[in-house]
Scaffold this active site. Sequence first.
Site, PDB file in Angstrom:
ATOM      1  N   ASP A  67       6.847 -24.069   4.820  1.00 60.32           N
ATOM      2  CA  ASP A  67       7.695 -24.063   6.081  1.00 60.32           C
ATOM      3  C   ASP A  67       9.062 -24.138   5.840  1.00 60.32           C
ATOM      4  OD1 ASP A  67       9.109 -25.234   7.942  1.00 60.32           O
ATOM      5  OD2 ASP A  67       7.302 -26.305   9.010  1.00 60.32           O
ATOM      6  N   HIS A  68       9.641 -22.908   6.005  1.00 63.60           N
ATOM      7  CA  HIS A  68      11.214 -22.969   5.539  1.00 63.60           C
ATOM      8  C   HIS A  68      12.221 -23.873   5.675  1.00 63.60           C
ATOM      9  CE1 HIS A  68      12.215 -20.653   8.977  1.00 63.60           C
ATOM     10  NE2 HIS A  68      13.490 -20.840   8.793  1.00 63.60           N
ATOM     11  N   GLU A  81      18.037 -21.167  19.600  1.00 64.21           N
ATOM     12  CA  GLU A  81      18.362 -19.863  19.053  1.00 64.21           C
ATOM     13  C   GLU A  81      18.713 -19.084  19.841  1.00 64.21           C
ATOM     14  OE1 GLU A  81      15.349 -18.317  15.674  1.00 64.21           O
ATOM     15  OE2 GLU A  81      13.885 -19.019  17.181  1.00 64.21           O
ATOM     16  N   ASP A  84       5.055 -21.041  17.108  1.00 61.86           N
ATOM     17  CA  ASP A  84       5.949 -20.407  16.350  1.00 61.86           C
ATOM     18  C   ASP A  84       7.083 -21.488  15.672  1.00 61.86           C
ATOM     19  OD1 ASP A  84       7.368 -18.074  15.071  1.00 61.86           O
ATOM     20  OD2 ASP A  84       8.983 -18.313  16.553  1.00 61.86           O
ATOM     21  N   LYS A 131       3.956 -18.644   6.923  1.00 60.86           N
ATOM     22  CA  LYS A 131       3.203 -19.109   8.237  1.00 60.86           C
ATOM     23  C   LYS A 131       3.301 -17.529   8.921  1.00 60.86           C
ATOM     24  CE  LYS A 131       6.007 -20.329  11.550  1.00 60.86           C
ATOM     25  NZ  LYS A 131       6.851 -19.475  12.159  1.00 60.86           N
ATOM     26  N   HIS A 190       8.004 -26.232  12.169  1.00 58.31           N
ATOM     27  CA  HIS A 190       9.199 -26.641  12.049  1.00 58.31           C
ATOM     28  C   HIS A 190       9.813 -28.046  12.708  1.00 58.31           C
ATOM     29  CE1 HIS A 190       9.333 -22.783  10.300  1.00 58.31           C
ATOM     30  NE2 HIS A 190       9.726 -22.247  11.316  1.00 58.31           N
ATOM     31  N   ARG A 195       0.747  -1.285   0.032  1.00 57.67           N
ATOM     32  CA  ARG A 195       0.004   0.222  -0.088  1.00 57.67           C
ATOM     33  C   ARG A 195       0.774   1.180   0.048  1.00 57.67           C
ATOM     34  NH1 ARG A 195      -0.894   1.281   5.992  1.00 57.67           N
ATOM     35  NH2 ARG A 195       0.271  -0.831   6.556  1.00 57.67           N
ATOM     36  N   LYS A 254      14.081 -19.573  22.471  1.00 54.17           N
ATOM     37  CA  LYS A 254      15.026 -18.232  22.112  1.00 54.17           C
ATOM     38  C   LYS A 254      15.965 -17.829  23.343  1.00 54.17           C
ATOM     39  CE  LYS A 254      11.946 -16.333  18.685  1.00 54.17           C
ATOM     40  NZ  LYS A 254      12.426 -17.011  17.579  1.00 54.17           N
ATOM     41  N   LYS A 284      22.924 -20.808  18.575  1.00 49.78           N
ATOM     42  CA  LYS A 284      22.171 -21.067  17.405  1.00 49.78           C
ATOM     43  C   LYS A 284      22.296 -22.463  16.657  1.00 49.78           C
ATOM     44  CE  LYS A 284      20.214 -19.322  13.128  1.00 49.78           C
ATOM     45  NZ  LYS A 284      18.563 -19.466  13.418  1.00 49.78           N
ATOM     46  N   LYS A 305      15.449 -26.353   3.749  1.00 49.61           N
ATOM     47  CA  LYS A 305      16.872 -26.269   4.134  1.00 49.61           C
ATOM     48  C   LYS A 305      17.662 -27.606   3.536  1.00 49.61           C
ATOM     49  CE  LYS A 305      16.223 -23.583   8.579  1.00 49.61           C
ATOM     50  NZ  LYS A 305      16.969 -22.548   8.265  1.00 49.61           N
TER      51      LYS A 305
END
Length: 492
Positions: A183-184, A222, A241, A154, A246, A51, A332, A337, A188
């Site tokens: 779902d990334h 993470e 999340d 997602k 995942h 927008r 988190k 990671k 991978k």
Amino acid sequence: MNAQHTDPQPLSIVILGASGDLTQRKLVPALYNTFRKQQLPDTFRIVGVARRDWTDAYFKDRLRDGVKEHSADSFEEETWAAFSERIGYVRAHLDRPDEYPRLRDALTDMEDGPANRLYYLATAPELYEPACEQLGRAGMAVEEGGWRRIIIEKPYGHDLASAMHLTASVHASFREEQVYRIDHYLGKETAQNILFLRFANTLFEPVWNRRYVANIQVTVAETVDVGDRAGYYDKAGVLRDMFQNHLLQLLALATMEPPACLDADAIRNEKNKIFQSIRPIALSDTVRAQYEGYRASPGVDANSQTPTYAALKLFIDTWRWKGVPFYLRSGKALAEKSSSITVQFQPPPDIMFNLGEQAGFTPNMLFICIQPNEGVTLRFETKEPDSAHSTRTVDMAFNYGHTFSHRRLPEAYERLLLNAIAGDPSLFARNDGIENSWRVIDPILSGWEANPDASPLRTYRQGSWGPNAADDLLARVGHAWRRGCTEDSCPV
Ligand code: BG6
């Protein structure tokens, strides 16, 4: 899997909600890299829709900054110049139904003839339903003169009911075959390799079952904290999340039966059987926790009960897996990671070397390192040279960086976008798979709410490995979290 496009027809990639972070950070760097590797169709265009009152030039400049920042090693001025000629911007308010016919006409004018179209829904999740509905109303889902597909980012729903509602709205405009739910993690390289590791080798599969496996662990740790995403995250929490998508997808890849072929439906049928075979999870087998300081983050409720960490123990009631515990954890603000799957094998039936677990015996383990230090490591015992009976635990490691050093690992979005363009949904979630995974997660969420004492919200130090309760969950049955995907075990 990994299909290549063969369709000579022009392609329009239409990113709805293109002013957001995702476009700049992930989508356009991925498209740029596939262009650089000549993997995109010869005639394609990318149309950003949002927008904001931006010009083509301004939009391109933003995207250029994004590629330079997020794909620095592959940025080349000349390639960018050729790529950016294909980019355009259309201003539209996607929450206004009357804007869609205008968008349709703008796209038709640009295409100037038959074209395939891939819509990418990168808007705020509240817009998924209205956008699908309006695309349908404006006739933009009709496959006349070319295919029409839609990728949906997602979060896909907030729970089972909202996911089903969303599917109903999507299906009012698009057939299931046109829908690609992302779902990334499935894009991978290391996640794609799980099925190859299991089914392209004879070595592993015979021991991949309850007779030989003591437990399987899935860790997605993470270091980042909630950052500036509190508006979304404080309502979602770690189960929605990370676990619903995942972690359950990684679990399914590690535990599913071999599909009859690599066809998308064959793969997704097998995954579904896993989701359906997960025994309802006892609240006493769940741990939830929040990192210290989370409630002070901007946008987080001062009394927030949202977990930023969870650990679960679950069972898959199939012949292959009956009785084997599966441990899943994610959080988190943790120490590292790292994402991995660890298969811990049973000890040998008879240990003639007089070593028990107490004496430091280490069971055999297979570490599938999803990221970083991508690779696979087998840990086993060996006789220490020049000793009578001493054993030493050693690692046999395959590391992507080492073996494929001439190639950089593609970003997950590269493979996913290419597969959607090629019409291969095997790395995307089907509607029933999403619903079945919500069926696993929903009872835990409602259980925590109705019966908070059954699994109290704990706290953990930032930079730690989470609450002690997560270690206790395994220790109760003599298990422990195993970490193998370190630089030592998978040297780069
Ligand atoms: C996203 C989550 O799906 O995955 C984020 O919404 C999380 O909270 C991210 O940080 C992790 O992805 P990756 O690829 O960095 O492990």
